[in-house]
Design a protein around this motif. Structure first.
Motif, PDB file in Angstrom:
ATOM      1  N   ALA A 126       0.823  -1.215   0.000  1.00  0.00           N
ATOM      2  CA  ALA A 126       0.000   0.000   0.000  1.00  0.00           C
ATOM      3  C   ALA A 126       0.860   1.269   0.000  1.00  0.00           C
ATOM      4  N   VAL A 127       1.964   1.241   0.720  1.00  0.00           N
ATOM      5  CA  VAL A 127       2.853   2.417   0.748  1.00  0.00           C
ATOM      6  C   VAL A 127       3.358   2.691  -0.673  1.00  0.00           C
ATOM      7  N   ILE A 128       3.836   1.647  -1.339  1.00  0.00           N
ATOM      8  CA  ILE A 128       4.367   1.824  -2.700  1.00  0.00           C
ATOM      9  C   ILE A 128       3.247   2.264  -3.643  1.00  0.00           C
ATOM     10  N   ALA A 129       2.084   1.612  -3.518  1.00  0.00           N
ATOM     11  CA  ALA A 129       0.969   1.952  -4.410  1.00  0.00           C
ATOM     12  C   ALA A 129       0.544   3.405  -4.208  1.00  0.00           C
ATOM     13  N   ALA A 130       0.751   3.933  -3.008  1.00  0.00           N
ATOM     14  CA  ALA A 130       0.395   5.328  -2.747  1.00  0.00           C
ATOM     15  C   ALA A 130       1.443   6.273  -3.341  1.00  0.00           C
ATOM     16  N   GLY A 131       2.452   5.707  -3.972  1.00  0.00           N
ATOM     17  CA  GLY A 131       3.469   6.550  -4.605  1.00  0.00           C
ATOM     18  C   GLY A 131       4.438   7.129  -3.605  1.00  0.00           C
ATOM     19  N   ILE A 132       4.616   6.454  -2.482  1.00  0.00           N
ATOM     20  CA  ILE A 132       5.588   6.934  -1.498  1.00  0.00           C
ATOM     21  C   ILE A 132       6.802   6.012  -1.559  1.00  0.00           C
ATOM     22  N   LEU A 133       7.958   6.590  -1.776  1.00  0.00           N
ATOM     23  CA  LEU A 133       9.187   5.797  -1.750  1.00  0.00           C
ATOM     24  C   LEU A 133      10.024   6.259  -0.571  1.00  0.00           C
ATOM     25  N   PRO A 134       9.926   5.540   0.535  1.00  0.00           N
ATOM     26  CA  PRO A 134      10.794   5.907   1.657  1.00  0.00           C
ATOM     27  C   PRO A 134      12.252   5.629   1.286  1.00  0.00           C
ATOM     28  N   THR A 135      13.177   6.064   2.101  1.00  0.00           N
ATOM     29  CA  THR A 135      14.579   5.793   1.806  1.00  0.00           C
ATOM     30  C   THR A 135      14.862   4.301   1.955  1.00  0.00           C
ATOM     31  N   ALA A 136      14.236   3.691   2.943  1.00  0.00           N
ATOM     32  CA  ALA A 136      14.380   2.246   3.130  1.00  0.00           C
ATOM     33  C   ALA A 136      13.091   1.723   3.739  1.00  0.00           C
ATOM     34  N   LEU A 137      12.749   0.484   3.374  1.00  0.00           N
ATOM     35  CA  LEU A 137      11.525  -0.127   3.895  1.00  0.00           C
ATOM     36  C   LEU A 137      11.806  -1.617   4.021  1.00  0.00           C
ATOM     37  N   ALA A 181       0.556   0.216  -9.274  1.00  0.00           N
ATOM     38  CA  ALA A 181       0.816  -0.010  -7.855  1.00  0.00           C
ATOM     39  C   ALA A 181       2.230  -0.536  -7.613  1.00  0.00           C
ATOM     40  N   ASP A 182       2.886  -0.995  -8.665  1.00  0.00           N
ATOM     41  CA  ASP A 182       4.271  -1.466  -8.523  1.00  0.00           C
ATOM     42  C   ASP A 182       5.271  -0.391  -8.890  1.00  0.00           C
ATOM     43  N   LEU A 183       4.786   0.743  -9.388  1.00  0.00           N
ATOM     44  CA  LEU A 183       5.666   1.793  -9.914  1.00  0.00           C
ATOM     45  C   LEU A 183       6.540   1.231 -11.040  1.00  0.00           C
ATOM     46  N   ILE A 208       9.243   6.776 -10.508  1.00  0.00           N
ATOM     47  CA  ILE A 208       9.328   7.345  -9.159  1.00  0.00           C
ATOM     48  C   ILE A 208       8.231   8.391  -9.000  1.00  0.00           C
ATOM     49  N   PRO A 209       7.925   8.740  -7.753  1.00  0.00           N
ATOM     50  CA  PRO A 209       6.862   9.729  -7.539  1.00  0.00           C
ATOM     51  C   PRO A 209       7.225  11.072  -8.187  1.00  0.00           C
ATOM     52  N   LEU A 210       6.270  11.643  -8.860  1.00  0.00           N
ATOM     53  CA  LEU A 210       6.467  12.947  -9.501  1.00  0.00           C
ATOM     54  C   LEU A 210       6.488  14.020  -8.413  1.00  0.00           C
ATOM     55  N   PRO A 211       7.525  14.863  -8.387  1.00  0.00           N
ATOM     56  CA  PRO A 211       7.530  15.932  -7.377  1.00  0.00           C
ATOM     57  C   PRO A 211       6.271  16.781  -7.550  1.00  0.00           C
ATOM     58  N   PRO A 212       5.575  17.074  -6.456  1.00  0.00           N
ATOM     59  CA  PRO A 212       4.275  17.723  -6.582  1.00  0.00           C
ATOM     60  C   PRO A 212       4.334  19.125  -7.187  1.00  0.00           C
ATOM     61  N   LYS A 213       5.399  19.864  -6.957  1.00  0.00           N
ATOM     62  CA  LYS A 213       5.453  21.248  -7.426  1.00  0.00           C
ATOM     63  C   LYS A 213       6.721  21.508  -8.227  1.00  0.00           C
ATOM     64  N   ALA A 214       6.636  22.471  -9.101  1.00  0.00           N
ATOM     65  CA  ALA A 214       7.824  22.902  -9.838  1.00  0.00           C
ATOM     66  C   ALA A 214       7.827  24.420  -9.907  1.00  0.00           C
ATOM     67  N   ARG A 215       8.997  24.998  -9.874  1.00  0.00           N
ATOM     68  CA  ARG A 215       9.124  26.457  -9.953  1.00  0.00           C
ATOM     69  C   ARG A 215      10.381  26.786 -10.745  1.00  0.00           C
ATOM     70  N   LEU A 216      10.239  27.780 -11.613  1.00  0.00           N
ATOM     71  CA  LEU A 216      11.367  28.144 -12.463  1.00  0.00           C
ATOM     72  C   LEU A 216      11.838  29.560 -12.146  1.00  0.00           C
ATOM     73  N   PHE A 217      13.129  29.721 -12.125  1.00  0.00           N
ATOM     74  CA  PHE A 217      13.734  31.040 -11.913  1.00  0.00           C
ATOM     75  C   PHE A 217      14.432  31.468 -13.178  1.00  0.00           C
ATOM     76  N   LEU A 218      14.202  32.688 -13.555  1.00  0.00           N
ATOM     77  CA  LEU A 218      14.780  33.202 -14.782  1.00  0.00           C
ATOM     78  C   LEU A 218      15.400  34.548 -14.459  1.00  0.00           C
ATOM     79  N   ALA A 219      16.663  34.719 -14.801  1.00  0.00           N
ATOM     80  CA  ALA A 219      17.316  35.992 -14.501  1.00  0.00           C
ATOM     81  C   ALA A 219      18.304  36.345 -15.595  1.00  0.00           C
ATOM     82  N   PRO A 220      18.296  37.595 -16.018  1.00  0.00           N
ATOM     83  CA  PRO A 220      19.323  38.032 -16.952  1.00  0.00           C
ATOM     84  C   PRO A 220      20.658  38.037 -16.222  1.00  0.00           C
ATOM     85  N   LEU A 221      21.696  37.709 -16.949  1.00  0.00           N
ATOM     86  CA  LEU A 221      22.984  37.563 -16.272  1.00  0.00           C
ATOM     87  C   LEU A 221      24.076  38.250 -17.070  1.00  0.00           C
TER      88      LEU A 221
END
Ligand code: FAD
Lengths: 462, 407
Positions: free
Chosen positions: A231-242, B66-68, B177-190
């Protein structure tokens, strides 16, 4: 004997051993059966390795590389004799490049020593097999070793940047993952000493996280624990170790280490989250609520570094602690899809019960990588037979669940015949083409990985 | 070079196998094409009788949510896989340019290394298994659908980066792997003189951006209009907490480096990042060649300066993307006059490889590309690579002459 004379002439008598007690000491690794080597060589340099390989070739002797001999599948066993190359003396960290987070090491460096060395720079080497206090980086590379933290960091192959290798003809060549061309580094990692002898490696180091939390969840039945993992994996949580341990293991560990494990539990999960403070806290909370939904009887977090280390020491010493249960144990190693963990564990239990064997489970649950430890007494023929049968049934069950015959320990000598159960002749022939390029005569670690008859020449003892 | 008379797009692994076996028997040379987004890499085949389009082998075959774990046919557009995965909160860091066209198989075969590899690893590190069809038609599987597997050699990783010269990938299995929930971009002239300071600040941040670039030029590809010459672009990915803490740190780091103002983009941050990756392969008609160089992080400034100097010497226009986190440098050299370009680029290529032997060409429509050292100096283990080729494709049926050292 010409072999010994030539080896001594090239490397000095200090580097060559052939007394009966020496030959006996290198006959086994951590697998049950052994062989008898013709000689042991302790090289001090790449040049020594190269010279040894050439002499062995001239004398028609195969070469078996050896790290710490903790391998569990007979990979370092000289099954047809030959020269064992032991890397005990090539144990230096050659370069430490903090700025680029990498290090160049000799193959005999102990896994944990690299992380200890790197800690002063806020770095560590991520792959951490439970044998890391003794196993060598050369052995880890040759087996593509895993470990609890490979759930989040990936296995050894993801951390090897380049290799220096001595080939079957004694020539030295080098590889780098940044080089254009075929990824020979990836082909060599996990090749169990059959494609070349690793004489040094550039390894990637990772940054120590700012925050680490370790928790222990206890369950009244093993089904709930394995369902919680899925269930943890299916919830998309990857702990550092399990990691998971069942009652048999927990009691043994507690008796040996007093790590603070709940001995009345049927199973425990060891959960680690590392990273940003806030993220770690959020992940711990999310996992806590999932395990509680899966009927965990308790959830306890380590409050101090000491407590955390104690929990890990228990896990990493688990296999050793089983000595209290039976004189011997055999470790099976299979990997199944993570959603199939509950089924796989039930099958392990059923197989052990049917064969009258005590089983303890301690394994990398988050990866679906099972390690049933089958307890027995080597002196009892019936028990030995029952262990072999149980191990075999577990292997079959993993295959049927869509899994594999080895998650991290390797094929070695032990599982070579099982390769045909997961791969077709064509699949194996593709691997044999690679072997033929690197070691056409089959002089490097013969009788390993490939099932009998899968490839043409294999060095036969003189 | 002869151009392929015939184009075929087999729709099953079986059909692919039969087609290759036939070509191999008849001595017909096969050029392998996916989305052709990386067509500017490598050399043109020395001969091509048949063009094999992998795009007939398309679609996600298994989505073990469910297996990623996910498995796709080789001709599946990278974008299709990414959209499916994103809809379930997962991803694989392909970081492929032009993902709408780029195929999974092509991205792997080219060994594409994206800018987020310093934190997520490469696409290669996510491959769990594969099906490949060898030149003689043999269908071989490797690995499987589980996240750890050490049964035999890691054949899948050998095929990744083999540029189609060992076999044709038909399918690949990945862990996600889990997709990071948020993304933010910084743009600056250099301003030019702050480049080094800003890059050092960015590469040593405690919370590392998932990508950071210093960019000079590439306006059309990245901004769609004229903008400041040099600019910094940094992508943060993660939780709200991470974004909040990293934003503070990033702003003050850029402030210390003397960067006047920074624009923050939340909506469309990842899209803006993808435009930078697209620019890696953007060509200016036939009058540009884009190189990629791989110095280590501390040396990348020096490399940028060296390439700039060379371009000046040969009177070529030079545009740069410096991947601050990984250290690699993308340099596009061009000339307004295509005739003049042809003469200059060969001299530039020679001079460049003298100081940067490993410089690769990643994009070019230049008609005389074959005269450039597109793979840089041969790697140390080139002889072993030739032997591998000889074992897997003895008749040189697949992409002959396209790869390193004429493989
Ligand atoms: C208690 C215990 C716990 C374990 N836990 C884990 C675990 O969590 N994860 C895991 O993956 N494994 C684990 N193992 C298995 C074992 O520790 C690993 O396979 C380890 O990588 C072996 O390292 P070694 O130095 O002991 O190698 P050895 O056993 O000496 O050799 C292993 C293989 O590598 C080859 N080899 C060694 N050195 C070289 C070289 N320089 N060049 C080429 N080939 C070479 C050998 O020929 C052999 O095939 C465990 C073993 C034990 C006993």
């Amino acid at each position: 004997m010409i072999l010994l004379e030539r080896l001594i002439e090239a490397l000095g008598s200090d580097a060559v051993k052939a007394a009966p007690e020496d030959l006996a000491a290198y006959a086994f690794d951590a697998y049950t059966d052994g062989g008898t080597p013709s000689a042991i060589v302790l090289p001090g340099s790449t040049r020594d390795v190269s010279a040894t390989v050439k002499i062995a070739r001239d004398c028609g002797e195969p070469i078996v590389a050896r790290g710490a001999g903790t391998g569990l599948c007979g990979g370092a066993v000289p099954t047809v004799g030959g020269v064992v190359l032991s890397f005990a003396r090539m144990n230096r960290i050659l370069e430490f490049d903090e700025r680029n987070r990498r290090a160049r090491v000799q193959p005999g460096v102990i896994n944990l020593d690299l992380s200890r060395h790197a800690a002063a720079s806020g770095l560590f080497y991520a792959p951490d097999p439970s044998s890391q206090q003794v196993s060598t980086l050369g052995g880890n590379i040759a087996t593509n070793a895993g470990g609890p933290h490979c759930l989040s960091y990936g296995t050894t192959v993801n951390h090897v940047l380049g290799l220096e290798v001595v080939d079957a003809g004694g020539e030295v060549f080098s590889t780098s993952v940044e080089d254009a061309g075929y990824d020979l580094t990836a082909a060599l990692v996990g090749s169990e000493g059959t494609l070349g002898i690793v004489t040094s490696a550039w390894l990637r180091l990772s940054e120590l996280p700012e925050s680490v939390r370790v928790s222990l969840a206890a369950f009244d039945d093993i089904d709930s624990a394995s369902e919680a993992v899925s269930a943890v994996i299916a919830a998309g949580i990857l702990p550092t170790a399990l990691e998971m341990m069942d009652a048999v293991i927990v009691r043994a560990v507690e008796a040996a280490f007093h790590a603070g494990y709940p001995t009345e539990a049927a199973a425990v999960l060891l959960v680690e989250n590392a990273g940003l403070r806030e993220d770690v806290a959020a992940a711990q909370d999310a996992i806590e609520s999932i395990v509680l939904q899966h009927a965990a009887r308790s959830w306890r977090s380590a409050e101090s570094r000491t407590e955390r280390d104690a929990l890990w020491a228990g896990r990493k010493g688990a296999a050793g602690a089983t000595g209290r249960i039976a004189p011997n144990y055999y470790t099976q190693d299979v990997c199944v899809p993570r959603s199939k963990l509950p089924q796989a564990l039930r099958a392990v239990e059923a197989a052990a019960r049917a064969n009258g064997i005590t089983v303890g489970n301690v394994f990398h649950a988050g990866d679906g990588n099972l390690h049933p430890l089958l307890m027995y007494d080597r002196r009892d023929r019936r028990q030995v037979g029952a262990v072999v049968e149980t191990g075999n049934e577990i292997l079959q069950c993993a295959i049927e669940l869509g899994g594999t015959i080895s998650g991290e320990h390797g094929i070695g000598w032990e599982k070579r015949e099982a390769m045909t159960r997961v791969y077709s002749t064509a699949d194996l022939a593709a691997m044999a083409r690679v072997r033929d390029v690197f070691d056409p005569a089959g002089a490097l670690n013969p009788e390993k990985i490939f099932p009998r008859g899968a490839r043409c020449p294999e060095v036969v003892p003189p | 070079m002869r151009t392929a008379r015939q184009r075929v797009a087999p729709e099953s692994t079986q059909a692919l196998s039969q087609m290759l076996a036939r070509c191999d028997r008849n001595g017909e040379k096969v050029r392998i094409a996916g989305g052709e987004t990386l067509a500017g890499m490598g050399l043109p085949p020395e001969r091509a009788d048949v063009t094999l389009l992998t795009t007939g082998l398309s679609g996600v075959i298994a989505n073990e949510r469910a297996d990623l774990v996910v498995a796709a046919r080789a001709g599946t557009p990278v974008r299709d896989v990414s959209i499916l995965l994103a809809s379930q909160g997962q991803f694989v860091p392909f970081d492929a340019p032009r993902p709408l066209d780029a195929t999974v198989g092509g991205t792997l075969a080219a060994g594409w290394a994206g800018p987020r590899r310093h934190c997520y690893g490469r696409a290669r590190d996510y491959v769990l298994g594969s099906t490949i069809v060898l030149a003689d038609g043999t269908i071989a599987r490797a690995g499987g659908m589980v996240v750890k597997n050490v049964a035999g050699y890691d054949m899948s990783r050998l095929y990744v980066g083999s540029f189609g010269t060992l076999g044709v990938l038909a399918r690949a299995n990945f862990k996600t792997i889990p997709l990071p929930p948020k993304a933010r971009l910084f743009l600056a002239p250099l301003p030019e003189r702050t480049r080094e300071r800003a890059c050092t600040q960015l590469s040593t941040l405690a919370i590392r951006p998932s990508a950071a670039f210093w960019i000079d030029g590439f306006h059309q590809a990245i901004d769609g209009d004229e903008g400041p010459e040099g600019r910094i672009l940094a992508l943060l990915e993660g939780s709200d907490a991470l974004l909040e803490r990293a934003t503070l740190a990033l702003r003050s780091a850029l402030g210390r480096a003397g960067v006047p103002q920074t624009r923050v983009i939340d909506a469309g941050a990842r899209e803006a990042f993808e435009r930078v990756v697209d620019a890696y392969v953007a060509c200016l008609g036939e009058r540009s060649v884009t190189y990629r160089l791989y110095p280590l992080v501390p040396d990348s400034q020096r490399t940028v300066i060296a390439v700039e100097a060379l371009a000046r010497r040969f009177e070529l226009r030079n545009e740069t993307i410096l991947d601050v986190m990984n250290g690699d440098v993308v340099a596009r050299v061009s000339d307004f006059d295509s005739q003049a370009f042809g003469a200059k680029i060969e001299a530039f290529d020679d001079a460049l490889h003298e100081s940067e032997p490993r410089a690769l060409v990643v994009a070019s429509k230049h008609p005389h590309r074959a005269r450039l050292r597109v793979w840089g100096a041969p790697p140390a283990a080139i002889e072993r690579m030739r032997e591998l080729k000889a074992r897997f494709d003895p008749n040189r049926t697949l992409n002959p002459g396209c790869f390193v050292g004429g493989i």
